[in-house]
Write a protein that holds these residues in place. Structure first.
Motif, short mmCIF file in Angstrom:
data_model
loop_
_atom_site.label_atom_id
_atom_site.label_comp_id
_atom_site.label_asym_id
_atom_site.label_seq_id
_atom_site.Cartn_x
_atom_site.Cartn_y
_atom_site.Cartn_z
N TYR A 7 44.82 -21.50 -24.86
CA TYR A 7 46.05 -22.29 -24.92
C TYR A 7 47.23 -21.40 -25.34
N LYS A 9 47.53 -18.09 -25.21
CA LYS A 9 47.83 -17.06 -24.21
C LYS A 9 48.54 -17.65 -23.00
N SER A 10 48.16 -18.84 -22.59
CA SER A 10 48.84 -19.46 -21.45
C SER A 10 50.27 -19.85 -21.82
N ILE A 43 49.99 -23.12 -15.40
CA ILE A 43 48.72 -22.68 -15.99
C ILE A 43 48.53 -23.35 -17.35
N GLY A 44 49.54 -23.25 -18.19
CA GLY A 44 49.48 -23.86 -19.51
C GLY A 44 49.37 -25.37 -19.46
N VAL A 47 45.77 -26.11 -18.65
CA VAL A 47 44.91 -25.82 -19.81
C VAL A 47 45.05 -26.95 -20.83
N ALA A 66 43.80 -24.31 -13.28
CA ALA A 66 44.57 -23.31 -14.04
C ALA A 66 44.25 -21.90 -13.55
N SER A 67 42.99 -21.65 -13.27
CA SER A 67 42.57 -20.35 -12.76
C SER A 67 43.19 -20.06 -11.40
N ALA A 70 46.76 -19.15 -11.85
CA ALA A 70 46.88 -17.79 -12.39
C ALA A 70 46.73 -16.77 -11.26
#
Length: 74
Positions: A7, A9-10, A43-44, A47, A66-67, A70
């Motif tokens: 979380y 890092k995103s 992405i966030g 997540v 999310a992947s 990214a």
């Protein structure tokens, strides 16, 4: 309550994407910058949605999205 390293890092990545977007707009680059902003910040969002998943399958689905976002960002 800590939401965990993924979380955080995103979230940090989204802030970096926003800064890059602002720099690209300054140099009059609009098309790629908007797509980068959309996929980099989603992405966030995914997540975060995964952390509230109703089941393990729902969690995996949201993290998979999310992947994909990214990979689209890179």
């Amino acid at each position: 309550m800590s939401k965990g390293p993924v979380y955080q890092k995103s979230f940090d990545f989204a802030l970096s994407i926003i800064n890059l977007y602002q720099q690209l707009i300054f140099f009059k680059e609009f098309v790629i910058s908007k797509q980068l902003l959309r996929c980099g910040t989603s992405i966030g969002a995914n997540v975060n949605e995964a952390s509230a998943g109703q089941s393990k399958k729902d969690f995996i689905s949201k993290m998979s999205i999310a992947s994909k976002e990214a990979r689209e960002t890179f």
